[in-house]
Design an enzyme around this catalytic site. Sequence first.
Site, PDB file in Angstrom:
ATOM      1  N   GLU A  15      46.839  32.880  38.708  1.00  0.00           N
ATOM      2  CA  GLU A  15      45.883  32.012  38.011  1.00  0.00           C
ATOM      3  C   GLU A  15      46.500  31.195  36.879  1.00  0.00           C
ATOM      4  O   GLU A  15      46.226  31.445  35.692  1.00  0.00           O
ATOM      5  CB  GLU A  15      44.715  32.842  37.471  1.00  0.00           C
ATOM      6  CG  GLU A  15      43.918  33.534  38.547  1.00  0.00           C
ATOM      7  CD  GLU A  15      42.645  34.173  38.014  1.00  0.00           C
ATOM      8  OE1 GLU A  15      42.469  34.244  36.786  1.00  0.00           O
ATOM      9  OE2 GLU A  15      41.808  34.574  38.837  1.00  0.00           O
ATOM     10  N   GLU A  63      41.560  37.920  45.064  1.00  0.00           N
ATOM     11  CA  GLU A  63      40.634  38.597  44.149  1.00  0.00           C
ATOM     12  C   GLU A  63      39.224  38.091  44.434  1.00  0.00           C
ATOM     13  O   GLU A  63      39.020  36.900  44.654  1.00  0.00           O
ATOM     14  CB  GLU A  63      40.939  38.307  42.672  1.00  0.00           C
ATOM     15  CG  GLU A  63      42.159  39.002  42.128  1.00  0.00           C
ATOM     16  CD  GLU A  63      42.432  38.662  40.669  1.00  0.00           C
ATOM     17  OE1 GLU A  63      41.472  38.414  39.897  1.00  0.00           O
ATOM     18  OE2 GLU A  63      43.612  38.638  40.302  1.00  0.00           O
TER      19      GLU A  63
HETATM   20  C1  BGC Z   1      42.021  37.895  36.741  1.00  0.00           C
HETATM   21  C2  BGC Z   1      41.828  39.358  36.460  1.00  0.00           C
HETATM   22  C3  BGC Z   1      40.513  39.576  35.735  1.00  0.00           C
HETATM   23  C4  BGC Z   1      39.397  39.099  36.633  1.00  0.00           C
HETATM   24  C5  BGC Z   1      38.002  39.280  36.064  1.00  0.00           C
HETATM   25  C6  BGC Z   1      40.776  37.157  37.139  1.00  0.00           C
HETATM   26  O1  BGC Z   1      40.706  35.981  36.427  1.00  0.00           O
HETATM   27  O2  BGC Z   1      43.088  37.668  37.615  1.00  0.00           O
HETATM   28  O3  BGC Z   1      42.929  39.838  35.761  1.00  0.00           O
HETATM   29  O4  BGC Z   1      40.312  40.877  35.333  1.00  0.00           O
HETATM   30  O5  BGC Z   1      39.557  37.729  36.899  1.00  0.00           O
HETATM   31  O6  BGC Z   1      37.827  38.531  34.907  1.00  0.00           O
END
Ligand code: BGC
Length: 447
Positions: free
Chosen positions: A164, A349
């Site tokens: 990110e 993610e």
């Molecule tokens: C990140 C994580 C974070 C998640 C929730 C993403 O932006 O890669 O490290 O915990 O979002 O905020």
Amino acid sequence: MIRFPKDFLWGAATSSYQIEGSPLADGAGVGTWHRFSHTPGRILNGDTGDVACDHYRRWAEDIELMADLGMSAYRFGLAWTRILPRGTGRLNPKGLDFYSRLIDALLARNIRPMVTLYHWDLPAALDDRGGWLNPDMPNWFADFAQVAFEAFDDRVPLWCTINEPWVINDGGYAIGCNAPGHHSLFEPPIVAHHLLLSHAAAVERYRGIGKGAIGIVTDIEPKDAATQSEEDVAATERDDAYKNRQYLDPLFGRPYPASLAKIFGDGWREWPASDFEKIRTPIDFLGVNYYQRRVVHHDPAAWPTFASPTPVPDAIYTQTGWEVHAASLTRTLLWVKERYGDLPMYITENGAAFPDPPAAVDGRVDDPLRVRFLRDHLRAAHDAIAQGVDLRGYFAWSLLDNFEWASGFSKRFGLVHVDFATQKRTVKSSGATYRQIIASRGAALEA
Ligand code: BGC
């Protein structure tokens, strides 16, 4: 009928500083997040990652949890500070050993490792030399990457360079809510460019050494204009340029979006064409982090893009204030394919913070909102595959409740509940649901 491909990877993701704890153990150096979390006022409730999920010591137990859920892959981040305590130069063999043991134990359980080189925690020694503002960063990063490739590429098939870039830059250098906490309109264009060059330098090194696949992880947030007024439409375009296309366009051979020059004003820079040649170096896959879409309106008070989210009536919002909108996951994957070409993708993610019960009751933690979230988003992922997207895997964020950056431990994202007082892990209903979905290759989503 919902059936994911046979070789589809089912995983969860974590990052080093968010779960490991023991940040200075066994010769590790200080990282920017250690320094930031120990600066009064930076993290909610004064929380730090000193213990976090104690994964540095409980990793074997955590791998058993993954195996119990039936996961076939696990995405985790390396702490640069464990491997090169000062960022460059001297190697710390104990840091390499930690990850080496972890990788071996994953493989012994048939869980494929996907390794992220950089998930936000920079060696403080490099930050002292300017961090992402220093034009030497691409070399430092590539040297670190090479150490990791040489140590682990025989066992790691999937590599992510940077997690990110937008959040690193916006949170760390524009808004200042994340480490290193700068607040500037002049730094972000430089940081963005150095992040992209660093990614490219690592990919180039990999081509000489690596046998597996390498990509980058970007968070993509599709935007909709709140109204069709000229102002709202323009604000939506700016927000999209700043968050999404600032990074993706150059990675795929386009110039930076023109509206960035307006956003950054005097801070905007022109860069040599040779830089863009490097940045567009081909990647093997794109990692997509998807959390929300944003409905946007023009807002003269919202620095730096003058765009703010508009509340959507009847929508469900997570604890972090993000709209739950599974259909936009399908749309995001289709948009990447259409705009940047048909390349392999992973959802690296996807997840949500909801107010889960604070403790297990009769050995259970019920999280119905996350169960629904997971099911809806996996259906949306399957829809994308059905429409021709080459989607190769899904990584839920996150395996465990963990240190949620500036929010400390106040936001829980895990499929597995962590009692931070005792470190007891309890699989939530969402974890059990994931297990069924994985075991049925998606058929359980039909019910
Ligand atoms: C990140 C994580 C974070 C998640 C929730 C993403 O932006 O890669 O490290 O915990 O979002 O905020």
